[in-house]
Design an enzyme around this catalytic site. Sequence first.
Site, PDB file in Angstrom:
ATOM      1  N   GLY A 124      50.124   7.091 -53.618  1.00 32.27           N
ATOM      2  CA  GLY A 124      50.329   7.071 -55.076  1.00 32.27           C
ATOM      3  C   GLY A 124      51.528   6.847 -55.904  1.00 32.27           C
ATOM      4  N   GLY A 126      53.796   4.692 -55.810  1.00 29.17           N
ATOM      5  CA  GLY A 126      54.402   3.381 -56.344  1.00 29.17           C
ATOM      6  C   GLY A 126      55.619   2.846 -55.579  1.00 29.17           C
ATOM      7  N   SER A 129      52.492   1.055 -50.941  1.00 28.64           N
ATOM      8  CA  SER A 129      52.076   1.204 -49.800  1.00 28.64           C
ATOM      9  C   SER A 129      50.696   0.381 -49.583  1.00 28.64           C
ATOM     10  CB  SER A 129      51.116   2.646 -49.622  1.00 28.64           C
ATOM     11  OG  SER A 129      50.312   2.760 -50.803  1.00 28.64           O
ATOM     12  N   SER A 130      50.408  -0.536 -50.572  1.00 30.96           N
ATOM     13  CA  SER A 130      49.270  -1.437 -50.563  1.00 30.96           C
ATOM     14  C   SER A 130      49.895  -2.737 -50.060  1.00 30.96           C
ATOM     15  CB  SER A 130      48.395  -1.643 -51.829  1.00 30.96           C
ATOM     16  OG  SER A 130      49.173  -1.597 -52.823  1.00 30.96           O
ATOM     17  N   GLU A 162      45.441  -9.414 -53.027  1.00 34.93           N
ATOM     18  CA  GLU A 162      45.207  -8.434 -53.902  1.00 34.93           C
ATOM     19  C   GLU A 162      44.862  -8.805 -55.253  1.00 34.93           C
ATOM     20  OE1 GLU A 162      48.328  -5.638 -53.384  1.00 34.93           O
ATOM     21  OE2 GLU A 162      47.816  -4.467 -55.322  1.00 34.93           O
ATOM     22  N   ASP A 174      56.251  -6.859 -54.563  1.00 37.36           N
ATOM     23  CA  ASP A 174      56.232  -5.953 -53.538  1.00 37.36           C
ATOM     24  C   ASP A 174      55.679  -6.678 -52.098  1.00 37.36           C
ATOM     25  OD1 ASP A 174      56.253  -4.614 -55.884  1.00 37.36           O
ATOM     26  OD2 ASP A 174      54.060  -4.040 -55.871  1.00 37.36           O
TER      27      ASP A 174
HETATM   28  C1  GLA Z   1      53.921  -3.640 -59.481  1.00 38.59           C
HETATM   29  C2  GLA Z   1      53.372  -4.866 -58.932  1.00 38.59           C
HETATM   30  C3  GLA Z   1      54.599  -5.917 -58.884  1.00 38.59           C
HETATM   31  C4  GLA Z   1      55.461  -5.950 -60.097  1.00 38.59           C
HETATM   32  C5  GLA Z   1      55.682  -4.527 -60.600  1.00 38.59           C
HETATM   33  C6  GLA Z   1      56.454  -4.213 -61.813  1.00 38.59           C
HETATM   34  O1  GLA Z   1      54.490  -2.959 -58.277  1.00 38.59           O
HETATM   35  O2  GLA Z   1      52.640  -5.116 -57.593  1.00 38.59           O
HETATM   36  O3  GLA Z   1      54.076  -7.251 -58.664  1.00 38.59           O
HETATM   37  O4  GLA Z   1      54.878  -6.602 -61.052  1.00 38.59           O
HETATM   38  O5  GLA Z   1      54.638  -3.537 -60.479  1.00 38.59           O
HETATM   39  O6  GLA Z   1      57.484  -4.773 -61.771  1.00 38.59           O
END
Ligand code: GLA
Length: 387
Positions: A124, A126, A129-130, A162, A174
């Site tokens: 969690g 941010g 991890s996913s 996703e 990500d």
């Molecule tokens: C999450 C989303 C990304 C991006 C960020 C914000 O991590 O998975 O694609 O939009 O938020 O920058």
Amino acid sequence: MKEMVLNKFTEIYGDADGAGVYFAPGRVNMIGEHTDYNGGHVFPCALTIGTYAAVKKRTDRKLRFYSMNFESLGIVESSLDDLTPSDKAGWTNYPKGVMWAFAGRGMKMDCGLDIVLNGNIPNGSGLSSSASLEVLTGYYLKDLYGFEVTNVDLAKIGQYSENNFNGMNCGIMDQFASAMGKKDHAIFLDTADLSYQYAPLVLDGAKIVVTNSNVKHSLVNSEYNVRRSECEKALEELQTVVKINGLGDLTEEEFEAHKSAIKDEVRVKRAKHAVYENQRTIRAVEALKKNDLKLFGELMNASHVSLRDDYQVSCEEIDVLVEEAWKVDGVIGSRITGGGFGGCTVSIVKDDAVEQFKEKVGAAYKERVGKTADFYVVEIGDGPRKM
Ligand code: GLA
């Protein structure tokens, strides 16, 4: 870690002979937040922490998943004939989503798998991890079944799964950062056409410190999808007066000249953030190339203010961490990182100020929020690999 997942594999499934071990990293974004679904630029880097898997082919169509991060769940069983999302599948919806997305592109697995997972990205936080789990899954599928995909494809497939299997309308940042990570480099990615450059991020005399607020508000996914549709609507309104494909096509001046086309104050703020943040990201990378870390830090700070006030994806806990970081001598820049509503901040801190940073920010967080923050001095690592 390799041995650890292999030992677990033997313990759980009996025989690890022939099992391969794979890794894919998490990420931290330095600047360029909520620009990736607006055709703007981002500047993330892969971390040395991530998700590991020991994987072995089966002779039937069964899928067996086991996560060392959720041991109480035991073995979660499924099958190649059941690649549909479900609540009871929990975290296994991520790898299943990737398998489903491969199959949709004609890359069908001809036998099932036994899998043991272990991740060292704090839950969690941010730090994606996913996304690391999605890229990891794509990577071992490619290796085990001989599917012909590039690492950029792995990022696209991860994002697609996703969006369409897990219902989170994320951009590509990500998955791209995880799939394309390069040691000691951040990735300057233009999400409008996926062109990218690597920029060295070895900071002379400073470190990247990630601070975990240890809170994750439940609105993350729902509010994320709301922001995304607000931007889409603002884009449509702007397109009635100016020819653009995404908010990332506009400079600040162009935005100011045309913003009256957006018929709602909230949407004006959202679009303003997307436009200004994109320009800040371009400028930040230029600053870094010129070794102007001071300007880079100022742009990080401005990014936070914009995410807090215009995009409104911060929260009290994160604002406290950032405000307190700004007060510490030797802090070059500090901001929220990732989707928002909790998670982590990212700061650039001079080497000799790191200890003080942890002490001061940690104590103030405890006093003002009543919670404990965790600090990680992170290293930038490579993308996915077989170990
Ligand atoms: C999450 C989303 C990304 C991006 C960020 C914000 O991590 O998975 O694609 O939009 O938020 O920058």
